[in-house]
Write an enzyme that holds these catalytic residues in place. Structure first.
Site, PDB file in Angstrom:
ATOM      1  N   ARG A 116      50.015  23.562 -35.498  1.00  0.00           N
ATOM      2  CA  ARG A 116      49.635  24.836 -34.872  1.00  0.00           C
ATOM      3  C   ARG A 116      50.752  25.309 -33.926  1.00  0.00           C
ATOM      4  NH1 ARG A 116      44.302  24.565 -31.327  1.00  0.00           N
ATOM      5  NH2 ARG A 116      45.641  23.356 -29.957  1.00  0.00           N
ATOM      6  N   LYS A 159      37.665  23.128 -33.856  1.00  0.00           N
ATOM      7  CA  LYS A 159      36.550  23.812 -33.177  1.00  0.00           C
ATOM      8  C   LYS A 159      36.724  25.326 -33.182  1.00  0.00           C
ATOM      9  CE  LYS A 159      37.367  22.006 -29.137  1.00  0.00           C
ATOM     10  NZ  LYS A 159      38.516  21.124 -29.282  1.00  0.00           N
ATOM     11  N   ARG A 209      46.462  16.166 -22.855  1.00  0.00           N
ATOM     12  CA  ARG A 209      45.142  16.778 -23.059  1.00  0.00           C
ATOM     13  C   ARG A 209      44.187  15.790 -23.726  1.00  0.00           C
ATOM     14  NH1 ARG A 209      47.742  21.317 -25.287  1.00  0.00           N
ATOM     15  NH2 ARG A 209      46.296  21.584 -27.019  1.00  0.00           N
ATOM     16  N   ARG A 214      34.059  20.719 -20.180  1.00  0.00           N
ATOM     17  CA  ARG A 214      35.079  19.718 -20.468  1.00  0.00           C
ATOM     18  C   ARG A 214      34.927  18.481 -19.591  1.00  0.00           C
ATOM     19  NH1 ARG A 214      39.086  22.869 -23.276  1.00  0.00           N
ATOM     20  NH2 ARG A 214      40.962  21.696 -23.754  1.00  0.00           N
ATOM     21  N   ARG A 233      52.351  28.035 -29.149  1.00  0.00           N
ATOM     22  CA  ARG A 233      51.642  27.862 -27.874  1.00  0.00           C
ATOM     23  C   ARG A 233      52.440  26.935 -26.960  1.00  0.00           C
ATOM     24  NH1 ARG A 233      45.326  26.353 -28.373  1.00  0.00           N
ATOM     25  NH2 ARG A 233      45.893  25.005 -26.638  1.00  0.00           N
TER      26      ARG A 233
HETATM   27  P1  ADP Z   1      42.715  22.391 -26.675  1.00  0.00           P
HETATM   28  O1  ADP Z   1      41.239  22.314 -26.962  1.00  0.00           O
HETATM   29  O2  ADP Z   1      43.537  22.510 -27.912  1.00  0.00           O
HETATM   30  O3  ADP Z   1      43.209  21.288 -25.791  1.00  0.00           O
HETATM   31  P2  ADP Z   1      42.235  24.891 -25.220  1.00  0.00           P
HETATM   32  O4  ADP Z   1      42.822  26.112 -25.810  1.00  0.00           O
HETATM   33  O5  ADP Z   1      40.779  24.701 -25.304  1.00  0.00           O
HETATM   34  O6  ADP Z   1      43.044  23.694 -25.857  1.00  0.00           O
HETATM   35  O7  ADP Z   1      42.622  24.800 -23.678  1.00  0.00           O
HETATM   36  C1  ADP Z   1      43.943  24.962 -23.221  1.00  0.00           C
HETATM   37  C2  ADP Z   1      44.042  24.622 -21.723  1.00  0.00           C
HETATM   38  O8  ADP Z   1      43.188  25.507 -20.961  1.00  0.00           O
HETATM   39  C3  ADP Z   1      43.573  23.218 -21.328  1.00  0.00           C
HETATM   40  O9  ADP Z   1      44.570  22.242 -21.507  1.00  0.00           O
HETATM   41  C4  ADP Z   1      43.219  23.446 -19.833  1.00  0.00           C
HETATM   42  O10 ADP Z   1      44.372  23.497 -19.000  1.00  0.00           O
HETATM   43  C5  ADP Z   1      42.604  24.834 -19.840  1.00  0.00           C
HETATM   44  N1  ADP Z   1      41.132  24.759 -20.016  1.00  0.00           N
HETATM   45  C6  ADP Z   1      40.439  25.174 -21.124  1.00  0.00           C
HETATM   46  N2  ADP Z   1      39.119  24.966 -20.955  1.00  0.00           N
HETATM   47  C7  ADP Z   1      38.963  24.409 -19.722  1.00  0.00           C
HETATM   48  C8  ADP Z   1      37.858  23.957 -18.964  1.00  0.00           C
HETATM   49  N3  ADP Z   1      36.596  24.016 -19.442  1.00  0.00           N
HETATM   50  N4  ADP Z   1      38.072  23.432 -17.726  1.00  0.00           N
HETATM   51  C9  ADP Z   1      39.295  23.371 -17.223  1.00  0.00           C
HETATM   52  N5  ADP Z   1      40.408  23.776 -17.882  1.00  0.00           N
HETATM   53  C10 ADP Z   1      40.257  24.281 -19.112  1.00  0.00           C
END
Ligand code: ADP
Length: 189
Positions: free
Chosen positions: A127, A13, A144, A88, A133
């Site tokens: 990654r 994405k 996740r 999410r 990360r």
């Molecule tokens: P990925 O899509 O690879 O799981 P992201 O970089 O999108 O990772 O998100 C990393 C972390 O940031 C998530 O595991 C969560 O803790 C937090 N996070 C990101 N977006 C949201 C959201 N919309 N609501 C709550 N927490 C979020």
């Protein structure tokens, strides 16, 4: 153009959202990037969300929704945006609907990145090696993914009902996915 990218961890994405942002001159609004930037700044808010991210759980809706409402009200987001990582869960999706309808805007397309978990997991681990990360350990990715299936996946039906869901074959090369994606944007743009 108001877009949303949706899909599991490692679906690509972020990569495609950055390319859309470049091609269409709209900001890539990534909640993960915003939270990581806050963490890097070392503010109290950053420390709080950093600890949550490293556990793989979701940051509380209240904080996340407020952060996005503020971001989408910025001048650079008025011509459009590509949202990545938000919503999410259903509460966030409903908050976004309300936010957009208040200002008379709507989503033009919801790009759904369809990919098997194993492939996404493998990419996310790769990654981790490249970017280091802190939340890309096998355990945290698994957490996740679990939350993705229980909380995020249900919103696909919410968006399918709008008739604006665009499913993509994300288990392909970056260029192949881009080609399918940009063809579908020609139709909605
Ligand atoms: P990925 O899509 O690879 O799981 P992201 O970089 O999108 O990772 O998100 C990393 C972390 O940031 C998530 O595991 C969560 O803790 C937090 N996070 C990101 N977006 C949201 C959201 N919309 N609501 C709550 N927490 C979020």
């Amino acid at each position: 153009m108001n877009l949303l990218v949706l899909g599991p961890q490692g679906a690509g994405k972020g990569t495609q959202a950055k390319r859309i942002a470049l091609e269409y001159g709209i900001p890539h609004v990534s909640t993960g990037d915003m939270f990581r930037a806050a963490q890097a700044e070392g503010t109290d808010f950053g420390k709080q969300v950093g600890a949550i991210m490293e556990s793989g759980k979701l940051v509380p809706d209240e904080l996340t929704i407020a952060m996005i409402a503020d971001r989408l009200s910025q001048p650079d987001a008025q011509a459009g945006f590509v949202l990545d990582g938000f919503p999410r869960n259903l509460a966030q999706a409903e908050a976004l609907d309300a936010m957009l309808s208040r200002i008379g805007r709507g989503l033009d397309a919801i790009l759904f990145f369809n990919i098997p978990d194993e492939v996404g997991m493998e990419r996310a681990l790769k990654r981790a090696e490249l970017e280091g990360r802190a939340d890309d350990t096998p355990e945290v990715i698994a957490k996740r993914l679990e939350i993705y299936h229980s909380e995020t996946e249900p919103i696909i039906e919410h968006y399918r009902a709008t008739g604006k869901l665009v499913p993509l074959h994300a288990d392909r090369t970056v260029d192949e996915v881009w080609s399918e994606l940009s063809d579908s944007l020609q139709v909605v743009a």
